[in-house]
Design an enzyme around this catalytic site. Sequence first.
Site, PDB file in Angstrom:
ATOM      1  N   LYS A   1      72.222  -3.578  -3.661  1.00  0.00           N
ATOM      2  CA  LYS A   1      71.887  -3.703  -2.236  1.00  0.00           C
ATOM      3  C   LYS A   1      70.429  -3.295  -1.988  1.00  0.00           C
ATOM      4  O   LYS A   1      69.709  -3.987  -1.281  1.00  0.00           O
ATOM      5  CB  LYS A   1      72.813  -2.804  -1.378  1.00  0.00           C
ATOM      6  CG  LYS A   1      74.291  -3.131  -1.509  1.00  0.00           C
ATOM      7  CD  LYS A   1      75.130  -2.312  -0.551  1.00  0.00           C
ATOM      8  CE  LYS A   1      75.085  -0.814  -0.811  1.00  0.00           C
ATOM      9  NZ  LYS A   1      75.773  -0.388  -2.056  1.00  0.00           N
TER      10      LYS A   1
ATOM     11  N   ARG B   1      79.926   1.691   6.579  1.00  0.00           N
ATOM     12  CA  ARG B   1      80.680   1.963   5.359  1.00  0.00           C
ATOM     13  C   ARG B   1      82.148   2.216   5.664  1.00  0.00           C
ATOM     14  O   ARG B   1      82.931   2.431   4.753  1.00  0.00           O
ATOM     15  CB  ARG B   1      80.103   3.228   4.726  1.00  0.00           C
ATOM     16  CG  ARG B   1      79.560   3.047   3.326  1.00  0.00           C
ATOM     17  CD  ARG B   1      78.980   4.387   2.925  1.00  0.00           C
ATOM     18  NE  ARG B   1      78.665   4.462   1.529  1.00  0.00           N
ATOM     19  CZ  ARG B   1      77.456   4.272   1.032  1.00  0.00           C
ATOM     20  NH1 ARG B   1      76.462   3.931   1.818  1.00  0.00           N
ATOM     21  NH2 ARG B   1      77.263   4.425  -0.260  1.00  0.00           N
TER      22      ARG B   1
ATOM     23  N   ARG C   1      69.926   3.038 -14.242  1.00  0.00           N
ATOM     24  CA  ARG C   1      69.047   3.564 -13.186  1.00  0.00           C
ATOM     25  C   ARG C   1      68.630   5.005 -13.499  1.00  0.00           C
ATOM     26  O   ARG C   1      67.461   5.361 -13.367  1.00  0.00           O
ATOM     27  CB  ARG C   1      69.773   3.506 -11.835  1.00  0.00           C
ATOM     28  CG  ARG C   1      68.953   4.078 -10.695  1.00  0.00           C
ATOM     29  CD  ARG C   1      69.444   3.633  -9.343  1.00  0.00           C
ATOM     30  NE  ARG C   1      70.598   4.392  -8.884  1.00  0.00           N
ATOM     31  CZ  ARG C   1      71.364   4.026  -7.858  1.00  0.00           C
ATOM     32  NH1 ARG C   1      71.128   2.899  -7.233  1.00  0.00           N
ATOM     33  NH2 ARG C   1      72.378   4.770  -7.481  1.00  0.00           N
TER      34      ARG C   1
ATOM     35  N   ARG D   1      69.191  11.272  -8.699  1.00  0.00           N
ATOM     36  CA  ARG D   1      70.040  11.580  -7.544  1.00  0.00           C
ATOM     37  C   ARG D   1      71.174  12.521  -7.940  1.00  0.00           C
ATOM     38  O   ARG D   1      71.762  12.382  -9.009  1.00  0.00           O
ATOM     39  CB  ARG D   1      70.637  10.278  -7.003  1.00  0.00           C
ATOM     40  CG  ARG D   1      69.709   9.533  -6.082  1.00  0.00           C
ATOM     41  CD  ARG D   1      70.213   8.159  -5.765  1.00  0.00           C
ATOM     42  NE  ARG D   1      71.609   8.129  -5.322  1.00  0.00           N
ATOM     43  CZ  ARG D   1      72.183   7.072  -4.758  1.00  0.00           C
ATOM     44  NH1 ARG D   1      71.477   5.969  -4.573  1.00  0.00           N
ATOM     45  NH2 ARG D   1      73.435   7.105  -4.395  1.00  0.00           N
TER      46      ARG D   1
ATOM     47  N   ARG E   1      82.539   7.961  -5.478  1.00  0.00           N
ATOM     48  CA  ARG E   1      81.871   6.948  -4.645  1.00  0.00           C
ATOM     49  C   ARG E   1      82.611   5.629  -4.714  1.00  0.00           C
ATOM     50  O   ARG E   1      82.753   4.921  -3.717  1.00  0.00           O
ATOM     51  CB  ARG E   1      80.409   6.788  -5.092  1.00  0.00           C
ATOM     52  CG  ARG E   1      79.523   7.927  -4.595  1.00  0.00           C
ATOM     53  CD  ARG E   1      78.295   8.119  -5.455  1.00  0.00           C
ATOM     54  NE  ARG E   1      77.377   7.001  -5.451  1.00  0.00           N
ATOM     55  CZ  ARG E   1      76.411   6.819  -6.349  1.00  0.00           C
ATOM     56  NH1 ARG E   1      76.252   7.697  -7.325  1.00  0.00           N
ATOM     57  NH2 ARG E   1      75.617   5.788  -6.268  1.00  0.00           N
TER      58      ARG E   1
HETATM   59  P1  ADP Z   1      75.268   4.112  -3.159  1.00  0.00           P
HETATM   60  O1  ADP Z   1      74.460   3.975  -4.393  1.00  0.00           O
HETATM   61  O2  ADP Z   1      76.548   4.879  -3.405  1.00  0.00           O
HETATM   62  O3  ADP Z   1      75.467   2.831  -2.440  1.00  0.00           O
HETATM   63  P2  ADP Z   1      73.744   5.305  -0.923  1.00  0.00           P
HETATM   64  O4  ADP Z   1      72.372   5.684  -1.240  1.00  0.00           O
HETATM   65  O5  ADP Z   1      73.978   4.174  -0.004  1.00  0.00           O
HETATM   66  O6  ADP Z   1      74.467   5.146  -2.316  1.00  0.00           O
HETATM   67  O7  ADP Z   1      74.530   6.572  -0.288  1.00  0.00           O
HETATM   68  C1  ADP Z   1      74.572   7.814  -0.948  1.00  0.00           C
HETATM   69  C2  ADP Z   1      75.532   8.748  -0.242  1.00  0.00           C
HETATM   70  O8  ADP Z   1      75.088   8.965   1.100  1.00  0.00           O
HETATM   71  C3  ADP Z   1      76.961   8.255  -0.090  1.00  0.00           C
HETATM   72  O9  ADP Z   1      77.751   8.501  -1.236  1.00  0.00           O
HETATM   73  C4  ADP Z   1      77.418   9.069   1.117  1.00  0.00           C
HETATM   74  O10 ADP Z   1      77.705  10.394   0.780  1.00  0.00           O
HETATM   75  C5  ADP Z   1      76.199   9.076   1.997  1.00  0.00           C
HETATM   76  N1  ADP Z   1      76.173   7.920   2.910  1.00  0.00           N
HETATM   77  C6  ADP Z   1      75.253   6.915   2.924  1.00  0.00           C
HETATM   78  N2  ADP Z   1      75.544   6.033   3.878  1.00  0.00           N
HETATM   79  C7  ADP Z   1      76.670   6.473   4.475  1.00  0.00           C
HETATM   80  C8  ADP Z   1      77.485   5.977   5.535  1.00  0.00           C
HETATM   81  N3  ADP Z   1      77.186   4.840   6.165  1.00  0.00           N
HETATM   82  N4  ADP Z   1      78.585   6.687   5.887  1.00  0.00           N
HETATM   83  C9  ADP Z   1      78.903   7.837   5.270  1.00  0.00           C
HETATM   84  N5  ADP Z   1      78.188   8.350   4.259  1.00  0.00           N
HETATM   85  C10 ADP Z   1      77.085   7.682   3.860  1.00  0.00           C
END
Ligand code: ADP
Length: 281
Positions: A13, A88, A127, A139, A150
């Site tokens: 994404k 999400r 990554r 991260r 996740r």
């Molecule tokens: P990923 O690689 O899992 O897609 P992101 O960078 O989008 O990672 O998100 C990392 C973390 O930030 C998620 O695991 C969650 O804890 C939090 N997070 C991000 N966006 C949301 C959301 N829309 N709702 C709830 N938690 C979120």
Amino acid sequence: MRLILLGPPGAGKGTQAQRLVEKHGIVQLSTGDMLRAAVAAGTPVGLKAKEIMARGELVPDEVVIAIIADRIDQADAKRGFVLDGFPRTVPQARALDDLLAERGLKLDAVIELKVDEGILLKRIETRVNEMTARGQAVRADDNAEALKKRLDAYRAQTAPLVDYYAGTGQLKTVDGMAVIDSVTEAIDGLLAPWAGSSARRPRAPRRAQRARAPKAKTGRSRAAKGRAKKASGKTRKSAGKGRKAARPAARKGARTGAKRGRSNGRGGTRKTRAKRLTRAR
Ligand code: ADP
């Protein structure tokens, strides 16, 4: 253009969002990035989110909804945005519908990056290796245990959004297993109906302006000047009627300045500058 990119962690994404930003002059709104910035800055939201994120769980809906509500009102989001990591959950999707409706805005498309789960752990390992090699901080949730959480969260809370947006008729799916450029092409294909209306245009006119600017001694190479001239030619062709309408006004402005004979602060009067301008055109 307002888009959502949907897909599990590691689906690509972020990579595709950046390309959409480049191509369409919209902004990427990544709740993950915003939350990580809040954690790094130690804000109240960051303090609340830090441990939840490290475990690979979802931050409460109201926290991310408030962040997004704030963000889409900022000036740079007026041209459009690509949401990456939001919504999400179904309640987040409903909240987004309300936020957009209140502002008289609508979503153009929801693009699902479809991937086999088996590949995700490998992608995230890659990554981690790349970030380590670049000397970047890894991260806190890029480890096997948090990734499992996740993925669980994705399956239970985010995957239902595929049905949600299929129901609204906004869902479009691309094969996220293909190589990065092919995924980009597939997305471009889906967005072709919007490309003409929102593609970023300032580049060519800016170059054209540089080519016409009255600076004689730019120190630019012949090749660079040639490129600028070419860009100028292209712009003239594509500018069409708009250009014709704009030019007399620009000339008029130059003459007015020349009449007054005021200094332009660059070692010449407006009159001489106006002459140079006219010649350069
Ligand atoms: P990923 O690689 O899992 O897609 P992101 O960078 O989008 O990672 O998100 C990392 C973390 O930030 C998620 O695991 C969650 O804890 C939090 N997070 C991000 N966006 C949301 C959301 N829309 N709702 C709830 N938690 C979120």
